[in-house]
Scaffold this motif. Structure first.
Motif, PDB file in Angstrom:
ATOM      1  N   VAL A 103       0.833  -1.299  -0.048  1.00  0.00           N
ATOM      2  CA  VAL A 103      -0.062  -0.157   0.226  1.00  0.00           C
ATOM      3  C   VAL A 103       0.942   1.258   0.047  1.00  0.00           C
ATOM      4  CG1 VAL A 103      -1.838   1.357   1.449  1.00  0.00           C
ATOM      5  CG2 VAL A 103      -1.932  -1.103   1.329  1.00  0.00           C
ATOM      6  N   PRO A 104       0.417   2.243  -0.892  1.00  0.00           N
ATOM      7  CA  PRO A 104       1.392   3.293  -1.045  1.00  0.00           C
ATOM      8  C   PRO A 104       1.358   4.092   0.115  1.00  0.00           C
ATOM      9  CG  PRO A 104       0.626   3.233  -2.965  1.00  0.00           C
ATOM     10  CD  PRO A 104      -0.363   2.050  -2.194  1.00  0.00           C
ATOM     11  N   VAL A 105       2.368   4.879   0.792  1.00  0.00           N
ATOM     12  CA  VAL A 105       1.937   5.587   2.044  1.00  0.00           C
ATOM     13  C   VAL A 105       2.260   7.071   1.846  1.00  0.00           C
ATOM     14  CG1 VAL A 105       3.089   5.793   4.482  1.00  0.00           C
ATOM     15  CG2 VAL A 105       2.837   3.523   3.309  1.00  0.00           C
ATOM     16  N   VAL A 106       1.672   7.870   2.706  1.00  0.00           N
ATOM     17  CA  VAL A 106       1.870   9.251   2.701  1.00  0.00           C
ATOM     18  C   VAL A 106       2.024   9.708   4.003  1.00  0.00           C
ATOM     19  CG1 VAL A 106       0.771   9.903   0.570  1.00  0.00           C
ATOM     20  CG2 VAL A 106      -0.837   9.863   2.538  1.00  0.00           C
ATOM     21  N   PHE A 107       2.913  10.475   4.581  1.00  0.00           N
ATOM     22  CA  PHE A 107       2.987  10.929   5.934  1.00  0.00           C
ATOM     23  C   PHE A 107       3.508  12.438   5.821  1.00  0.00           C
ATOM     24  CE2 PHE A 107       6.393   8.463   4.023  1.00  0.00           C
ATOM     25  CZ  PHE A 107       7.523   9.199   3.882  1.00  0.00           C
ATOM     26  N   GLY A 108       3.301  13.029   7.117  1.00  0.00           N
ATOM     27  CA  GLY A 108       3.939  14.270   7.175  1.00  0.00           C
ATOM     28  C   GLY A 108       5.415  14.153   7.681  1.00  0.00           C
ATOM     29  N   ALA A 150      11.440   6.512   6.204  1.00  0.00           N
ATOM     30  CA  ALA A 150      10.892   7.575   5.434  1.00  0.00           C
ATOM     31  C   ALA A 150      11.896   7.871   4.314  1.00  0.00           C
ATOM     32  CB  ALA A 150      10.628   8.764   6.522  1.00  0.00           C
ATOM     33  N   ASP A 151      13.031   8.057   4.642  1.00  0.00           N
ATOM     34  CA  ASP A 151      14.064   8.447   3.520  1.00  0.00           C
ATOM     35  C   ASP A 151      13.783   7.296   2.256  1.00  0.00           C
ATOM     36  OD1 ASP A 151      14.791  10.597   4.910  1.00  0.00           O
ATOM     37  OD2 ASP A 151      16.368   9.668   5.787  1.00  0.00           O
ATOM     38  N   GLU A 152      13.801   6.147   2.623  1.00  0.00           N
ATOM     39  CA  GLU A 152      13.843   5.000   1.750  1.00  0.00           C
ATOM     40  C   GLU A 152      12.655   5.073   0.924  1.00  0.00           C
ATOM     41  OE1 GLU A 152      15.333   0.161   1.278  1.00  0.00           O
ATOM     42  OE2 GLU A 152      14.914   1.175   3.331  1.00  0.00           O
ATOM     43  N   LEU A 153      11.483   5.114   1.676  1.00  0.00           N
ATOM     44  CA  LEU A 153      10.243   5.438   0.851  1.00  0.00           C
ATOM     45  C   LEU A 153      10.163   6.352  -0.090  1.00  0.00           C
ATOM     46  CD1 LEU A 153       7.616   4.769   3.752  1.00  0.00           C
ATOM     47  CD2 LEU A 153       8.452   3.158   2.077  1.00  0.00           C
ATOM     48  N   ILE A 154      10.627   7.579   0.349  1.00  0.00           N
ATOM     49  CA  ILE A 154      10.585   8.683  -0.515  1.00  0.00           C
ATOM     50  C   ILE A 154      11.674   8.546  -1.817  1.00  0.00           C
ATOM     51  CG2 ILE A 154      11.264  11.320  -0.511  1.00  0.00           C
ATOM     52  CD1 ILE A 154      10.782  11.483   2.408  1.00  0.00           C
ATOM     53  N   SER A 155      12.849   7.996  -1.533  1.00  0.00           N
ATOM     54  CA  SER A 155      13.763   8.157  -2.611  1.00  0.00           C
ATOM     55  C   SER A 155      13.112   6.885  -3.713  1.00  0.00           C
ATOM     56  CB  SER A 155      15.148   7.535  -1.865  1.00  0.00           C
ATOM     57  OG  SER A 155      15.143   6.307  -1.438  1.00  0.00           O
ATOM     58  N   SER A 156      12.617   5.727  -3.111  1.00  0.00           N
ATOM     59  CA  SER A 156      11.923   4.760  -3.949  1.00  0.00           C
ATOM     60  C   SER A 156      10.887   5.239  -4.772  1.00  0.00           C
ATOM     61  CB  SER A 156      11.996   3.472  -3.095  1.00  0.00           C
ATOM     62  OG  SER A 156      10.819   3.597  -2.277  1.00  0.00           O
ATOM     63  N   GLY A 157      10.007   5.922  -4.181  1.00  0.00           N
ATOM     64  CA  GLY A 157       8.660   6.217  -4.766  1.00  0.00           C
ATOM     65  C   GLY A 157       7.467   5.630  -4.314  1.00  0.00           C
ATOM     66  N   ALA A 158       7.672   4.822  -2.947  1.00  0.00           N
ATOM     67  CA  ALA A 158       6.773   4.113  -2.634  1.00  0.00           C
ATOM     68  C   ALA A 158       5.987   4.792  -1.558  1.00  0.00           C
ATOM     69  CB  ALA A 158       7.644   2.949  -1.725  1.00  0.00           C
ATOM     70  N   GLY A 159       6.463   5.918  -0.895  1.00  0.00           N
ATOM     71  CA  GLY A 159       5.749   7.115  -0.063  1.00  0.00           C
ATOM     72  C   GLY A 159       6.092   8.329  -0.372  1.00  0.00           C
ATOM     73  N   ILE A 160       5.399   9.241  -0.010  1.00  0.00           N
ATOM     74  CA  ILE A 160       5.382  10.800   0.042  1.00  0.00           C
ATOM     75  C   ILE A 160       5.397  11.389   1.096  1.00  0.00           C
ATOM     76  CG2 ILE A 160       4.502  12.891  -1.414  1.00  0.00           C
ATOM     77  CD1 ILE A 160       3.352  11.068  -3.471  1.00  0.00           C
ATOM     78  N   MET A 161       6.286  12.279   1.418  1.00  0.00           N
ATOM     79  CA  MET A 161       6.365  13.155   2.836  1.00  0.00           C
ATOM     80  C   MET A 161       5.405  14.683   2.328  1.00  0.00           C
ATOM     81  SD  MET A 161       9.343  14.671   4.768  1.00  0.00           S
ATOM     82  CE  MET A 161       9.863  13.204   5.701  1.00  0.00           C
ATOM     83  N   ALA A 162       4.487  14.903   3.245  1.00  0.00           N
ATOM     84  CA  ALA A 162       4.051  16.043   3.006  1.00  0.00           C
ATOM     85  C   ALA A 162       4.241  17.010   4.209  1.00  0.00           C
ATOM     86  CB  ALA A 162       2.422  15.955   2.916  1.00  0.00           C
ATOM     87  N   ALA A 163       4.594  18.416   3.870  1.00  0.00           N
ATOM     88  CA  ALA A 163       5.052  19.211   4.717  1.00  0.00           C
ATOM     89  C   ALA A 163       3.830  20.040   5.480  1.00  0.00           C
ATOM     90  CB  ALA A 163       6.112  20.177   4.296  1.00  0.00           C
ATOM     91  N   GLU A 188      -1.943  20.958   2.166  1.00  0.00           N
ATOM     92  CA  GLU A 188      -2.096  21.082   0.886  1.00  0.00           C
ATOM     93  C   GLU A 188      -1.188  20.146   0.176  1.00  0.00           C
ATOM     94  OE1 GLU A 188      -3.448  22.512  -2.612  1.00  0.00           O
ATOM     95  OE2 GLU A 188      -3.978  23.091  -0.638  1.00  0.00           O
ATOM     96  N   GLU A 189       0.109  19.928   0.812  1.00  0.00           N
ATOM     97  CA  GLU A 189       1.000  18.855  -0.092  1.00  0.00           C
ATOM     98  C   GLU A 189       0.457  17.511   0.402  1.00  0.00           C
ATOM     99  OE1 GLU A 189       4.948  19.353   1.088  1.00  0.00           O
ATOM    100  OE2 GLU A 189       5.072  21.424   0.385  1.00  0.00           O
ATOM    101  N   LEU A 190      -0.181  17.286   1.392  1.00  0.00           N
ATOM    102  CA  LEU A 190      -0.786  16.057   1.880  1.00  0.00           C
ATOM    103  C   LEU A 190      -1.944  15.610   0.846  1.00  0.00           C
ATOM    104  CD1 LEU A 190      -0.703  13.652   3.821  1.00  0.00           C
ATOM    105  CD2 LEU A 190      -2.583  14.973   5.103  1.00  0.00           C
ATOM    106  N   PHE A 191      -2.691  16.658   0.534  1.00  0.00           N
ATOM    107  CA  PHE A 191      -3.892  16.530  -0.501  1.00  0.00           C
ATOM    108  C   PHE A 191      -3.344  16.012  -1.859  1.00  0.00           C
ATOM    109  CE2 PHE A 191      -6.439  18.222  -4.080  1.00  0.00           C
ATOM    110  CZ  PHE A 191      -7.380  17.668  -4.110  1.00  0.00           C
ATOM    111  N   THR A 192      -2.241  16.986  -2.190  1.00  0.00           N
ATOM    112  CA  THR A 192      -1.765  16.706  -3.571  1.00  0.00           C
ATOM    113  C   THR A 192      -1.157  15.342  -3.791  1.00  0.00           C
ATOM    114  OG1 THR A 192      -0.948  19.271  -3.927  1.00  0.00           O
ATOM    115  CG2 THR A 192      -0.051  17.602  -5.034  1.00  0.00           C
ATOM    116  N   ALA A 193      -0.691  14.704  -2.358  1.00  0.00           N
ATOM    117  CA  ALA A 193       0.070  13.621  -2.654  1.00  0.00           C
ATOM    118  C   ALA A 193      -1.187  12.424  -2.585  1.00  0.00           C
ATOM    119  CB  ALA A 193       0.914  13.108  -1.311  1.00  0.00           C
ATOM    120  N   VAL A 194      -2.128  12.478  -1.948  1.00  0.00           N
ATOM    121  CA  VAL A 194      -3.304  11.483  -1.805  1.00  0.00           C
ATOM    122  C   VAL A 194      -3.791  11.454  -3.168  1.00  0.00           C
ATOM    123  CG1 VAL A 194      -5.516  10.874  -1.054  1.00  0.00           C
ATOM    124  CG2 VAL A 194      -3.545  11.759   0.650  1.00  0.00           C
TER     125      VAL A 194
END
Length: 540
Positions: free
Chosen positions: A461-466, A476-489, A492-498
């Motif tokens: 399951v793809p993951v998003v997080f703050g 978190a760093d591994e998820l971001i670099s691989s594209g399996a997850g997105i960090m949202a600051a 607004e960024e969280l909505f875009t990620a989802v």
């Protein structure tokens, strides 16, 4: 005030057993103290219990007639451990307070072969007394948040003495290895063995959780459809994927897109729906509103594209059970179908708790819900300007309860969108298995440090997080670099990620594949740690 603390504080659960450990043990056990020695494993709460599960399974295959005692601190951890290790030679107890008389009592009762602490729990009196009895002390899956490291470092001269009592520290990564060296741990005691939480995703356990998740999904859809009168496609299980019985057993996956959903009709000619499930797990104060606002925007964005043949479900699992009522009253302020997991029925009127296993704590009576009363309503109005203030949640709950008494039919509101409150402990992992995307809470607000992203990741399951994820920064760093997850600051960024995962099947599918690759690549820590322990001392 003390009584109030004992009732409200989750770490005060089992107070008397923590103060006087002998209360946890039977007379028969006390009479056999001299005859037996036990392996003592400590896991603070649910996350640590999960991390220890596979390790304990491996350990049980190697030891000869030795019993394991698993100690926990929190009420939820205790209930989860009792259920998790049911039928196994593992007894669950509360971890004692670090008073000398409590520590001496537990050591005498357990006569431990060794003490194994999951992650980094430092107890000066316990470690000192274990050292006096020549009991080996092991710290597995060792990590230190930046906040904890700074606190320990300020008093490093004291903690250096305590760490002298520790015989082995198995660190998650090089970064944690370096921190322990700075705290005075002898280098020869340190090892890097990886993260045991990756081992949670064992095939047998994953399949078991998937089956349980499908039961919940069916019950949710059926109960909501009963009220709305809208039939849906009930065979998709996750990630916008459709599985019939044969394709699921064979691992076959077929993507659902909007065109497929539009063309899919039942025998009576009414349109059937694909499903999209978003799970917000382990949420804290303010995060529920962020997620609900996001869900409202997502629903409006999809409907504005005339893409109405998809049914959306948002499941919210507050981290702490004392917040269930508050969060449910917040949900009622939005124009969504809504229901609580605890109100679901399954298998023709049987409460889902009884079908999937009760989540009540062992020392509390199980209350059967013999009558199902539909609790799916829409609030009379939604105020987009509503914000959670910093006052106590209980004050808001009282106001919300009063406002929520006025309800009306869902007709004319967001009838294709539903919100489900997960008001039961111990089922979040099963529900992650049916998600298309997961938001992992404790990450949009400071001072928490995030929660375990590996749980949804284990199901692809793809993951998003703050951006407050210092407790899980490496993952978190591994998820971001691989594209399996997105960090949202921010929200607004969280909505875009989802939205990017929901609206782009290819991106979602690729993220799912990457998630499973990460899990597979990092597994094996539990076995590494077991081999280390076996080489260190004879516990067989």
């Amino acid at each position: 005030m003390l009584v109030l603390y004992l009732i409200k504080n989750k770490h005060a659960s089992g107070f008397f057993c923590k103060l006087a450990p002998y209360l946890s043990f039977t007379k028969n056990h006390k009479n056999n103290i001299e005859k037996n020695k036990y392996i003592w494993i400590h896991a603070v709460s649910v996350g640590e219990v999960n991390a220890a599960f596979y390790f304990i399974n491996l350990l049980l295959h190697r030891i000869n007639n030795k019993k394991i005692y698993l100690s926990v601190v929190t009420r939820t951890g205790y209930a989860h451990a009792v259920k998790k290790f049911s039928g196994m030679p593992v007894s669950v107890i509360y971890f004692p307070y670090d008073f000398l008389f409590s520590v001496k009592s537990i050591i005498k009762l357990l006569n431990p072969i060794c003490f194994i602490s999951m992650e980094t729990e430092i107890w000066p009196n316990l470690f000192n007394k274990l050292n006096e009895t020549n009991t080996p002390i092991f710290i597995l899956n060792a990590r230190l948040s930046e906040r904890s490291f700074k606190s320990y470092y300020k008093f490093r001269f004291f903690f250096a003495y305590i760490f002298k009592c520790v015989d082995l520290v198995a660190c998650i990564s090089q970064d944690y290895y370096n921190k322990f060296i700075k705290l005075g741990v002898d280098e020869y005691k340190l090892h890097i063995t990886g993260n045991m939480k990756f081992d949670i995703a064992q095939k047998e356990e994953i399949e078991k959780l998937k089956k349980e998740g499908i039961k919940y999904k069916s019950a949710i859809i059926e109960n909501i459809d009963e009220i709305t009168g809208i039939q849906q496609n009930n065979c998709g299980i996750a990630d916008g994927k459709q599985h019939d019985d044969n394709s699921y057993d064979n691992g076959g996956i077929n993507l659902i897109n909007t065109d497929t959903a539009k063309a899919n009709k039942n025998k009576s000619g009414s349109e059937r729906y694909a499903t999209k499930i978003i799970i917000a797990g382990s949420t804290h104060e303010k995060e529920e509103q962020i997620v609900l606002d996001l869900f409202l925007r997502l629903t409006e964005a999809i409907e504005s594209k005339d893409n109405r043949k998809i049914k959306f479900y948002l499941m919210i699992a507050p981290r702490h059970p004392e917040r269930f009522r508050y969060v449910y009253e917040l949900i009622k302020k939005y124009k969504f179908n809504h229901i609580k997991i605890s109100d679901l029925i399954i298998n023709g009127g049987k409460n889902i708790d009884n079908a999937a296993g009760s989540r009540n704590e062992p020392d509390e009576p199980v209350k059967e819900n013999k009558e199902y009363v539909a609790d799916i309503n829409c609030s009379e109005e939604y105020s987009s300007s509503y914000k959670i203030n910093n006052s106590r949640e209980s004050n808001f709950a009282k106001e919300a309860i009063a406002n929520s008494k006025k309800v009306k039919s869902c007709a004319g509101s967001y009838s294709n969108s539903s919100v489900i409150l997960i008001d039961k402990m111990g089922i979040l992992n099963a529900l992650y298995s049916i998600a298309d995307i997961a938001f992992v809470g404790g990450s949009m607000i400071p001072a928490v440090g995030g929660h375990n992203m590996l749980e949804p990741l284990s199901f692809g399951v793809p993951v998003v997080f703050g951006n407050f994820v210092e407790n899980f920064q490496q993952i978190a760093d591994e998820l971001i670099s691989s594209g399996a997850g997105i960090m949202a600051a921010n929200p607004e960024e969280l909505f875009t990620a989802v939205y990017s995962f929901i609206n782009n099947e290819k991106k979602s599918f690729e993220a799912s594949a990457k998630a499973l690759e990460i899990i597979e690549r990092n597994q094996g820590s539990s076995l590494n740690n077991l081999n280390l322990l076996m080489n260190f001392c004879n516990i067989i």
